[in-house]
Design an enzyme around this catalytic site. Structure first.
Site, mmCIF file in Angstrom:
data_model
loop_
_atom_site.group_PDB
_atom_site.id
_atom_site.type_symbol
_atom_site.label_atom_id
_atom_site.label_comp_id
_atom_site.label_asym_id
_atom_site.label_seq_id
_atom_site.Cartn_x
_atom_site.Cartn_y
_atom_site.Cartn_z
ATOM 1 N N ARG A 29 11.191 -6.670 5.768
ATOM 2 C CA ARG A 29 11.104 -5.249 6.106
ATOM 3 C C ARG A 29 11.553 -5.026 7.546
ATOM 4 O O ARG A 29 12.254 -4.062 7.843
ATOM 5 C CB ARG A 29 9.670 -4.747 5.908
ATOM 6 C CG ARG A 29 9.531 -3.259 6.105
ATOM 7 C CD ARG A 29 8.159 -2.759 5.749
ATOM 8 N NE ARG A 29 7.172 -3.091 6.773
ATOM 9 C CZ ARG A 29 5.863 -2.820 6.677
ATOM 10 N NH1 ARG A 29 5.398 -2.248 5.590
ATOM 11 N NH2 ARG A 29 5.036 -3.125 7.641
ATOM 12 N N ARG A 77 -0.909 -9.382 13.473
ATOM 13 C CA ARG A 77 -1.455 -8.349 12.579
ATOM 14 C C ARG A 77 -2.199 -8.987 11.415
ATOM 15 O O ARG A 77 -3.224 -8.475 10.971
ATOM 16 C CB ARG A 77 -0.324 -7.436 12.072
ATOM 17 C CG ARG A 77 0.142 -6.465 13.149
ATOM 18 C CD ARG A 77 1.496 -5.884 12.842
ATOM 19 N NE ARG A 77 1.496 -5.128 11.600
ATOM 20 C CZ ARG A 77 2.592 -4.937 10.863
ATOM 21 N NH1 ARG A 77 3.747 -5.452 11.210
ATOM 22 N NH2 ARG A 77 2.515 -4.226 9.768
ATOM 23 N N ARG A 121 -9.887 0.285 8.591
ATOM 24 C CA ARG A 121 -9.436 -1.074 8.902
ATOM 25 C C ARG A 121 -10.546 -1.893 9.543
ATOM 26 O O ARG A 121 -10.337 -3.062 9.844
ATOM 27 C CB ARG A 121 -8.254 -1.011 9.871
ATOM 28 C CG ARG A 121 -6.895 -1.045 9.173
ATOM 29 C CD ARG A 121 -5.831 -0.938 10.247
ATOM 30 N NE ARG A 121 -4.595 -1.581 9.942
ATOM 31 C CZ ARG A 121 -3.524 -0.954 9.455
ATOM 32 N NH1 ARG A 121 -3.601 0.308 9.119
ATOM 33 N NH2 ARG A 121 -2.394 -1.610 9.281
ATOM 34 N N LYS A 151 0.827 -1.211 0.000
ATOM 35 C CA LYS A 151 0.000 0.000 0.000
ATOM 36 C C LYS A 151 0.863 1.262 0.000
ATOM 37 O O LYS A 151 0.615 2.194 -0.759
ATOM 38 C CB LYS A 151 -0.921 0.045 1.226
ATOM 39 C CG LYS A 151 -1.895 -1.117 1.316
ATOM 40 C CD LYS A 151 -2.914 -0.912 2.425
ATOM 41 C CE LYS A 151 -2.358 -0.916 3.837
ATOM 42 N NZ LYS A 151 -1.862 -2.226 4.313
ATOM 43 N N ARG A 165 11.170 -1.638 12.185
ATOM 44 C CA ARG A 165 9.847 -1.319 12.735
ATOM 45 C C ARG A 165 9.520 -2.308 13.833
ATOM 46 O O ARG A 165 9.634 -3.516 13.638
ATOM 47 C CB ARG A 165 8.801 -1.409 11.610
ATOM 48 C CG ARG A 165 8.205 -0.065 11.273
ATOM 49 C CD ARG A 165 7.245 -0.179 10.140
ATOM 50 N NE ARG A 165 5.960 -0.728 10.563
ATOM 51 C CZ ARG A 165 4.846 -0.606 9.855
ATOM 52 N NH1 ARG A 165 4.876 0.041 8.697
ATOM 53 N NH2 ARG A 165 3.722 -1.127 10.269
HETATM 54 P P1 AMP Z 1 0.428 0.364 9.222
HETATM 55 O O1 AMP Z 1 1.641 1.215 9.115
HETATM 56 O O2 AMP Z 1 -0.711 0.870 8.361
HETATM 57 O O3 AMP Z 1 0.697 -1.103 9.012
HETATM 58 O O4 AMP Z 1 -0.110 0.509 10.748
HETATM 59 C C1 AMP Z 1 0.669 0.088 11.824
HETATM 60 C C2 AMP Z 1 -0.205 -0.081 13.076
HETATM 61 O O5 AMP Z 1 -0.832 1.162 13.402
HETATM 62 C C3 AMP Z 1 -1.349 -1.067 12.936
HETATM 63 O O6 AMP Z 1 -0.946 -2.413 13.156
HETATM 64 C C4 AMP Z 1 -2.290 -0.571 14.030
HETATM 65 O O7 AMP Z 1 -1.854 -0.933 15.302
HETATM 66 C C5 AMP Z 1 -2.150 0.936 13.909
HETATM 67 N N1 AMP Z 1 -3.143 1.480 12.948
HETATM 68 C C6 AMP Z 1 -2.854 2.075 11.745
HETATM 69 N N2 AMP Z 1 -3.992 2.442 11.120
HETATM 70 C C7 AMP Z 1 -5.008 2.070 11.920
HETATM 71 C C8 AMP Z 1 -6.427 2.152 11.832
HETATM 72 N N3 AMP Z 1 -7.024 2.676 10.762
HETATM 73 N N4 AMP Z 1 -7.147 1.659 12.860
HETATM 74 C C9 AMP Z 1 -6.565 1.123 13.933
HETATM 75 N N5 AMP Z 1 -5.251 0.998 14.091
HETATM 76 C C10 AMP Z 1 -4.459 1.462 13.097
#
Ligand code: AMP
Length: 378
Positions: A316, A333, A277, A201, A322
Site C-alpha cells: 500500500r 504501528r 484503539r 477495515k 501514505r
Molecule cells: P489509520 O488510517 O486508522 O491506520 O490511522 C492512521 C494513524 O492515525 C494511526 O497510526 C494513528 O497515528 C492515528 N490514529 C487514527 N485513529 C486513532 C485513534 N483512534 N487513536 C489514536 N490515534 C489514531
C-alpha cells in the site's frame, strides 16, 4: 394490500408497477433518440437489474445488443487490497457504445470502478442507465446519463431488488416501514470494525456502507484530512502519525464525539473504523453513546497474520504514498497495535459483542461472514 411482510420486516408500496413502467418508458425513449445509429451494447448488471433490463429492452426500438455481467470482489493487489472484476463480458468492446444497466446507484463507487474497468477495453463510450438513484448518497464523481427514478435514502425492495435475496419477484417497488413500536435506537447498528493496520477495515467498511447504508467514521481519514487542511489539529496529529504513534486519547475522544453528532440522533448506525484503539477510548465510546441513548451493537474483529499485514502495508505504501506506510513506521504501528489496541479484543469479549472473522482470503468470503454478523443484529 399495500403492506407486506418479507422475512422479519414490513414493507409498503411506494412506486406501483404502472408508475415504474412510465418512467422506464421515458428513459427508453431518450435512449432511442440519443443512440440512434450507434448499435449500443447494453450490459445489465446481475442480479438486481434483470427485471428493469427486460422491461427497458422491450421499449428500445433501435438496433442494439444486450449481455449480462456480474461483479465479483477479490482480495488483490491494489492499494486498498480490493480488486473488483466484471465477469461475463464475452463481447469485443472496442469501438462500441456501451450502456451499463444497473438497478440502483447509491455511492456510485461500484459504478466508477466498473466504468474504469470497461474503459480499458477501448469502447467508443460508456454510459450508465440506472432504474433508481439515491442522490443523497452519491460520493463518486460519475455522470449517470439515464435515471428512471430518484429516491430518498430508504431501504427498498421489489422489481428485481432484494432483502436477503427475497422479494425480487414483486411487481411494485416497496420501502421499509419503520415499526412504530420498535424504538429506532433498537435498530441502530453501531459497529466497531476492528483489526491491525492492514487488516482490511477500510475496504470492508466501504462494502458495509454500500450494502447497509450506514455512516462511517474513519479516525485515520479525519486526521489525514486535518493534516491536508493544515489545521492546528492536523499539525499535532502529523507528528504522532509519522512516528507510528497514537494521538492522545483525550484529543481523539473529542474529535470522535463531534463527528458522531453530525449524523443527528436518529441515524441507522455508524461504522467506527480505527476507533477505539485503546481501552480508555473504548470506555469513552461506550459512555459517549450511552449519553445519547445509543450503544455499540457489535465489534467485528478482522484477524490477519502478521506477515500478511506487513506485506499488504508495504505494498500500500508503494502505491498510495501514505507517509506512515514505510517499513520502519509499519513495524512501530504493529507494535503499538499489539501493546495498546489488541487488549480491546478481550475487553469487547467481556462486553459480549466481539465477533471474530478470519480476515485472510477472498474478499467476498470475508464480507459474507461480516454480513452474517450484521444481519443477526438487525
Ligand atoms: P489509520 O488510517 O486508522 O491506520 O490511522 C492512521 C494513524 O492515525 C494511526 O497510526 C494513528 O497515528 C492515528 N490514529 C487514527 N485513529 C486513532 C485513534 N483512534 N487513536 C489514536 N490515534 C489514531
Amino acid at each position: 394490500m399495500d403492506i407486506i411482510q418479507v422475512l422479519d420486516k414490513k414493507f409498503r408500496v411506494t412506486t406501483p408497477e404502472a408508475e415504474i413502467l412510465k418512467r422506464v418508458d421515458a428513459v427508453a425513449q431518450q435512449i432511442n433518440k440519443d443512440m440512434e445509429g450507434k448499435n449500443p451494447l447494453f450490459l445489465a448488471v446481475l442480479n438486481g437489474s434483470f427485471i428493469f433490463a427486460a422491461d427497458l429492452m422491450r421499449r428500445i426500438t433501435i438496433p442494439c445488443e444486450i449481455s449480462f455481467v456480474k461483479l465479483a470482489s477479490y482480495q488483490g493487489t491494489t492499494s486498498t487490497g480490493t480488486v473488483e472484476e466484471v465477469i461475463g463480458i464475452s463481447e469485443n468492446l472496442a469501438g462500441r457504445t456501451v450502456i451499463i444497466v444497473e438497478d440502483i446507484v447509491e455511492t456510485g463507487l461500484t459504478m466508477k470502478r466498473m466504468m474504469e474497468t470497461l474503459g480499458t477495453r477501448n469502447p467508443a463510450s460508456v454510459h450508465i442507465c440506472a432504474l433508481l438513484q439515491k442522490p443523497e448518497k452519491l460520493k463518486a464523481d460519475i455522470d449517470i446519463d439515464y435515471v428512471a427514478m430518484r429516491i430518498p435514502n430508504d431501504f427498498i425492495l421489489g422489481y428485481g431488488l432484494d432483502y436477503n435475496q427475497q422479494g425480487r419477484n414483486l411487481r411494485d417497488i416497496y420501502t421499509l416501514v419503520e415499526d412504530e413500536n420498535t424504538n429506532i435506537k433498537g435498530n441502530m447498528k453501531n459497529i466497531v470494525i476492528f483489526g491491525a493496520p492492514g487488516s482490511g477495515k477500510g475496504t470492508q467498511s466501504d462494502l458495509i456502507i454500500e450494502k447497509y447504508g450506514l455512516n462511517h467514521i474513519s479516525t485515520g481519514d479525519v486526521l489525514r484530512s486535518e493534516i491536508k487542511k493544515g489545521s492546528q489539529l492536523g499539525k499535532t496529529a502529523k507528528e504522532y502519525i509519522d512516528d507510528g504513534m497514537l494521538i492522545p486519547d483525550s484529543l481523539m475522544v473529542d474529535i470522535l464525539a463531534s463527528v458522531y453528532d453530525t449524523f443527528g440522533t436518529q441515524h441507522k448506525g455508524v461504522i467506527f473504523d480505527g476507533f477505539p484503539r485503546t481501552v480508555p477510548q473504548a470506555e469513552a465510546l461506550k459512555k459517549m453513546l450511552a449519553d445519547r441513548g445509543h450503544q455499540v451493537a457489535a465489534m467485528i474483529e478482522l484477524d490477519v497474520p502478521e506477515e500478511e499485514l506487513m506485506a499488504r502495508l508495504i505494498k500500500r505504501g508503494q502505491e498510495s504514498g501514505r507517509s506512515d506506510d514505510n517499513a520502519e513506521t509499519i513495524k512501530k504501528r504493529l507494535d503499538v497495535y499489539h501493546n495498546q489496541t489488541a487488549p480491546l479484543i478481550e475487553w469487547y469479549q467481556k462486553e459480549g459483542i466481539r465477533h471474530h472473522i478470519d480476515g485472510l482470503g477472498a474478499l467476498d468470503r470475508i464480507f459474507g461472514d461480516i454480513c452474517q454478523v450484521i444481519d443477526n443484529i438487525l
